[in-house]
Design a protein around this motif. Structure first.
Motif, PDB file in Angstrom:
ATOM      1  N   ASP A  54       5.433  64.044  67.158  1.00 20.23           N
ATOM      2  CA  ASP A  54       4.935  64.107  65.777  1.00 20.23           C
ATOM      3  C   ASP A  54       4.723  65.544  65.297  1.00 20.23           C
ATOM      4  O   ASP A  54       4.872  65.841  64.121  1.00 20.23           O
ATOM      5  N   SER A  55       4.408  66.473  66.217  1.00 19.26           N
ATOM      6  CA  SER A  55       4.306  67.914  65.903  1.00 19.26           C
ATOM      7  C   SER A  55       3.507  68.168  64.625  1.00 19.26           C
ATOM      8  O   SER A  55       3.909  68.960  63.772  1.00 19.26           O
ATOM      9  N   ASN A  68      -1.847  56.949  61.291  1.00 13.57           N
ATOM     10  CA  ASN A  68      -1.273  56.410  62.531  1.00 13.57           C
ATOM     11  C   ASN A  68       0.259  56.417  62.488  1.00 13.57           C
ATOM     12  O   ASN A  68       0.869  56.086  61.464  1.00 13.57           O
ATOM     13  N   VAL A  69       0.840  56.770  63.618  1.00 14.24           N
ATOM     14  CA  VAL A  69       2.302  56.816  63.741  1.00 14.24           C
ATOM     15  C   VAL A  69       2.880  55.407  63.675  1.00 14.24           C
ATOM     16  O   VAL A  69       2.341  54.465  64.267  1.00 14.24           O
ATOM     17  N   ASN A  95       5.945  60.626  54.248  1.00 14.05           N
ATOM     18  CA  ASN A  95       6.396  60.198  55.575  1.00 14.05           C
ATOM     19  C   ASN A  95       7.163  61.347  56.224  1.00 14.05           C
ATOM     20  O   ASN A  95       8.156  61.824  55.670  1.00 14.05           O
ATOM     21  N   ALA A  96       6.680  61.801  57.374  1.00 13.38           N
ATOM     22  CA  ALA A  96       7.381  62.832  58.149  1.00 13.38           C
ATOM     23  C   ALA A  96       8.027  62.153  59.356  1.00 13.38           C
ATOM     24  O   ALA A  96       7.377  61.391  60.074  1.00 13.38           O
ATOM     25  N   TYR A  97       9.300  62.432  59.585  1.00  5.64           N
ATOM     26  CA  TYR A  97      10.053  61.711  60.610  1.00  5.64           C
ATOM     27  C   TYR A  97      10.199  62.537  61.889  1.00  5.64           C
ATOM     28  O   TYR A  97      10.260  63.766  61.860  1.00  5.64           O
ATOM     29  N   PHE A  98      10.256  61.831  63.010  1.00  2.00           N
ATOM     30  CA  PHE A  98      10.525  62.474  64.295  1.00  2.00           C
ATOM     31  C   PHE A  98      11.189  61.466  65.231  1.00  2.00           C
ATOM     32  O   PHE A  98      11.290  60.277  64.917  1.00  2.00           O
ATOM     33  N   GLN A  99      11.645  61.961  66.389  1.00  2.00           N
ATOM     34  CA  GLN A  99      12.408  61.109  67.311  1.00  2.00           C
ATOM     35  C   GLN A  99      11.507  60.131  68.063  1.00  2.00           C
ATOM     36  O   GLN A  99      10.339  60.374  68.248  1.00  2.00           O
TER      37      GLN A  99
END
Length: 205
Positions: free
Chosen positions: A96-97, A128-129, A201-205
């Protein structure tokens, strides 16, 4: 006067000689045709083999040239690959960084803020992710006070996120709430100020 039997035998012998000569001629002609045909086939095959040798030689030379070109560009390719991987890590990180994302927002805020055009991030609330099959989402809410011009720049910043060249984390806006106010700048000119709460919304792997 020769007797009849001798004449018949002589004539028969002449006929046999002629027949043998004709047969030999036919055989020689057939052999000549056969030899000529085989020679043509051999010549064609030999020409084909020579062309193949030349083609294979040209391919080898081309392959050698391409390998030399690749070797000469190998360092540049490896450097570009490493740069792309680094940029991709920033645009689409493996976690999430949120700390790095906060730092990016702070840097963006510092670029926009000046005495004539306001841009203030008053709060960032990470939520929350949410996990998906191939990616995850870090939802966050931001409270911002901004001039109209900087508000548009902020929206453009989010809309163009995900670019490897800009190295901005991939994001999108899911909702925006706006409140407007009037403010006087140092010159006394009234400036429209926007107080807005934006869900991102921030995206990550």
């Amino acid at each position: 006067m020769p007797n009849l039997s001798y004449l018949i035998a002589t004539k028969r012998q002449d006929t046999q000689i002629k027949s043998y000569a004709i047969l030999c001629g036919v055989l020689l002609l057939a052999f000549g045709i056969f030899f000529y045909t085989k020679w043509q086939e051999y010549s064609t095959i030999n020409t084909f083999v020579d062309k193949n040798k030349a083609y294979i030689s040209a391919l080898k030379e081309q392959g050698s040239n391409e390998k030399a070109l690749f070797d000469s560009k190998k360092d540049a390719i490896n450097q570009l690959k490493a740069e792309i991987e680094t940029n991709l890590t920033e645009v689409f990180p493996i976690s999430d960084s949120y700390t790095e994302l906060t730092r990016k927002f702070d840097t963006f805020e510092q670029k926009l803020v000046n005495k004539d055009s306001i841009f203030e991030i008053s709060n960032i609330e990470y939520q929350n992710v949410a996990k998906r099959d191939n990616y995850s989402i870090l939802p966050l809410r931001m409270s911002i006070r901004s001039s109209k011009d900087n508000f548009e720049k902020f929206l453009h910043y989010i809309e163009t996120s995900g670019s490897l060249s800009d190295r901005v984390r991939l994001m999108d806006v899911s909702s925006v709430r706006l409140n407007f106010e009037k403010s006087n700048d140092l010159s006394g000119k009234k400036e429209e100020i926007i107080n807005f709460s934006v869900q991102i919304n921030a995206y990550f792997q």
